[in-house]
Design an enzyme around this catalytic site. Sequence first.
Site, mmCIF file in Angstrom:
data_model
loop_
_atom_site.group_PDB
_atom_site.id
_atom_site.type_symbol
_atom_site.label_atom_id
_atom_site.label_comp_id
_atom_site.label_asym_id
_atom_site.label_seq_id
_atom_site.Cartn_x
_atom_site.Cartn_y
_atom_site.Cartn_z
ATOM 1 N N CYS A 121 7.782 4.991 16.887
ATOM 2 C CA CYS A 121 8.903 4.236 17.445
ATOM 3 C C CYS A 121 10.078 4.258 16.482
ATOM 4 O O CYS A 121 11.114 3.673 16.730
ATOM 5 C CB CYS A 121 8.484 2.804 17.745
ATOM 6 S SG CYS A 121 6.979 2.302 16.937
ATOM 7 N N ASN A 160 -5.467 3.889 10.715
ATOM 8 C CA ASN A 160 -4.730 2.753 11.257
ATOM 9 C C ASN A 160 -4.442 2.880 12.744
ATOM 10 O O ASN A 160 -4.301 1.894 13.438
ATOM 11 C CB ASN A 160 -3.422 2.549 10.487
ATOM 12 C CG ASN A 160 -2.654 3.833 10.286
ATOM 13 O OD1 ASN A 160 -3.174 4.816 9.738
ATOM 14 N ND2 ASN A 160 -1.412 3.866 10.743
ATOM 15 N N ALA A 209 0.812 -1.218 0.000
ATOM 16 C CA ALA A 209 0.000 0.000 0.000
ATOM 17 C C ALA A 209 0.848 1.273 0.000
ATOM 18 O O ALA A 209 0.379 2.314 -0.450
ATOM 19 C CB ALA A 209 -0.954 0.002 1.186
ATOM 20 N N THR A 210 2.067 1.195 0.482
ATOM 21 C CA THR A 210 2.934 2.377 0.393
ATOM 22 C C THR A 210 3.120 2.742 -1.077
ATOM 23 O O THR A 210 2.973 3.899 -1.472
ATOM 24 C CB THR A 210 4.294 2.100 1.064
ATOM 25 O OG1 THR A 210 4.068 1.827 2.447
ATOM 26 C CG2 THR A 210 5.234 3.288 0.926
ATOM 27 N N GLN A 245 -7.012 -0.351 5.969
ATOM 28 C CA GLN A 245 -7.563 -0.858 7.238
ATOM 29 C C GLN A 245 -9.060 -1.137 7.159
ATOM 30 O O GLN A 245 -9.633 -1.671 8.101
ATOM 31 C CB GLN A 245 -7.270 0.137 8.368
ATOM 32 C CG GLN A 245 -5.782 0.379 8.617
ATOM 33 C CD GLN A 245 -5.081 -0.803 9.272
ATOM 34 O OE1 GLN A 245 -5.711 -1.767 9.732
ATOM 35 N NE2 GLN A 245 -3.759 -0.735 9.322
ATOM 36 N N THR A 292 7.968 -7.926 -13.024
ATOM 37 C CA THR A 292 7.427 -9.284 -12.993
ATOM 38 C C THR A 292 6.497 -9.449 -11.806
ATOM 39 O O THR A 292 6.843 -9.065 -10.686
ATOM 40 C CB THR A 292 8.583 -10.302 -12.890
ATOM 41 O OG1 THR A 292 9.412 -10.126 -14.038
ATOM 42 C CG2 THR A 292 8.069 -11.732 -12.838
ATOM 43 N N HIS A 308 -0.903 -7.869 3.493
ATOM 44 C CA HIS A 308 -0.442 -8.276 4.832
ATOM 45 C C HIS A 308 -1.248 -7.684 5.985
ATOM 46 O O HIS A 308 -0.987 -7.990 7.146
ATOM 47 C CB HIS A 308 1.053 -7.998 5.013
ATOM 48 C CG HIS A 308 1.416 -6.574 5.294
ATOM 49 N ND1 HIS A 308 1.723 -6.137 6.572
ATOM 50 C CD2 HIS A 308 1.561 -5.512 4.501
ATOM 51 C CE1 HIS A 308 2.043 -4.842 6.522
ATOM 52 N NE2 HIS A 308 1.948 -4.439 5.270
HETATM 53 C C1 LIG Z 1 0.108 -0.511 6.702
HETATM 54 C C2 LIG Z 1 -0.492 0.684 6.043
HETATM 55 C C3 LIG Z 1 0.043 1.203 4.853
HETATM 56 C C4 LIG Z 1 1.291 0.649 4.225
HETATM 57 O O1 LIG Z 1 1.077 -0.583 3.633
HETATM 58 P P1 LIG Z 1 2.340 -1.483 3.188
HETATM 59 O O2 LIG Z 1 1.726 -2.567 2.378
HETATM 60 O O3 LIG Z 1 2.935 -1.975 4.464
HETATM 61 O O4 LIG Z 1 3.263 -0.634 2.405
HETATM 62 C C5 LIG Z 1 -0.597 2.266 4.267
HETATM 63 N N1 LIG Z 1 -1.694 2.809 4.810
HETATM 64 C C6 LIG Z 1 -2.236 2.347 5.954
HETATM 65 C C7 LIG Z 1 -3.460 2.988 6.506
HETATM 66 C C8 LIG Z 1 -1.644 1.280 6.618
HETATM 67 O O5 LIG Z 1 -2.169 0.856 7.766
#
Ligand SMILES: *Cc1c(COP(=O)(O)O)cnc(C)c1O
Length: 396
Positions: A326, A151, A71-72, A179, A240, A201
């Site tokens: 953290c 989150n 998601a990043t 989330q 890929t 994940h």
């Molecule tokens: C964990 C999270 C992300 C990042 O997702 P990744 O797959 O770890 O890069 C982005 N937005 C929210 C709200 C998240 O909780």
Amino acid sequence: MPVYLDYNATTPVDPRVLDAMLPYFREHFGNAASRQHAFGWKAQEAVDGARARIAALIGADAREIAFTSGATESDNLALKGVARASRPKGDHIITLVTEHKAVLDSCRQLEAEGFHVTYLPVDRDGLVDPEDLRRAITPRTVLISVMAANNEIGVLQPLAAIGGMARDAGILFHTDAVQAAGKVRFDVDDLHVDLASITAHKMYGPKGVGALYIRRRSPRIPIEPLIDGGGQEQGVRSGTLNVAGIVGFGRAAEIAEAELEAEGARLAALRDRLWRQLSSTLGDIGLNGSPIARLPHTLNVGFGGVDGRALMLALDDVAVSSGAACTSMDAEPSHVLLGLGVPPDVARSSLRFSLGRFTTADEIDYAAGKVSAVVTHLRRQVPAFELEGSEAGPDL
Ligand SMILES: *Cc1c(COP(=O)(O)O)cnc(C)c1O
């Protein structure tokens, strides 16, 4: 092992998901872009199936799902990709102060490229006022990005209202739905969402695979890729495909959809049990974020009169998140809690409990007992004069 109450940070891979993935590391290891042989076809077929399941989870069409590394990347692609491709039309973006860093830091980068970004405030509950958003819209606005569920505090933003407004104004609407997807009902058409970021994940799939939902028509979305190369994913995201990861993501989405209702109710009951136990044994605690518009499995609590770092250190067998980043040693209070107007000391002594599929009532009881004991102990150690000036979190 400690009790795991940090499901918003990441979730374990569900054994059913792992079982679905394993053959794609072994015999079905083909490259989904290999069109000339059965190894490629088998991989392509598996990717197609996963794409359809992920699309179904969010009410989309399979052709509207572009796979990414998480998601990043999806947030980066949505923000930068759409902003850069919309440059002829405008240069203004609207988002919230409580967004994930993947959104906020993408906006910072766009500001460095000459874009203008409005960071809207939220109220004490963590919610944006759609009227504030309406007032922030200018003729130069090209994109609104508001997360579905936060989150840290779990609050659900009024997406349908925002989406409707964006649509009426002819502005594209992106949401970080990490989330919310698979946890609460989330449908891109009902909410008038044009782009949505999700990741495997956080829903019992593997790390390192995510997706960006990109609406196909009315409107068609201008988007500039971040990565150039082989032209996979309709040219939006070269590279890929992570076939085994995508298969796991698809299975995870399928399970999440099937179990969403029952699991949501179960987790809300456990969350309420945790809150009842904490609030009946401890005084001077406050819930951070709306008690109503929220996810079923997230509880963020401020504990007055304790040092946040001492609290985290003492909680050696309960894995939770603190209200401080953290990532740095100086423990900056959470930008989300500060955005709600929570005082920095209360933000620092706040904990996020996030529950999930493998959380049991026994674990909740253990965690509640442990947190209560630790907070009580730490408060006794603090001289009374230091406690006087301390502020409680918001009342329920
Ligand atoms: C964990 C999270 C992300 C990042 O997702 P990744 O797959 O770890 O890069 C982005 N937005 C929210 C709200 C998240 O909780």
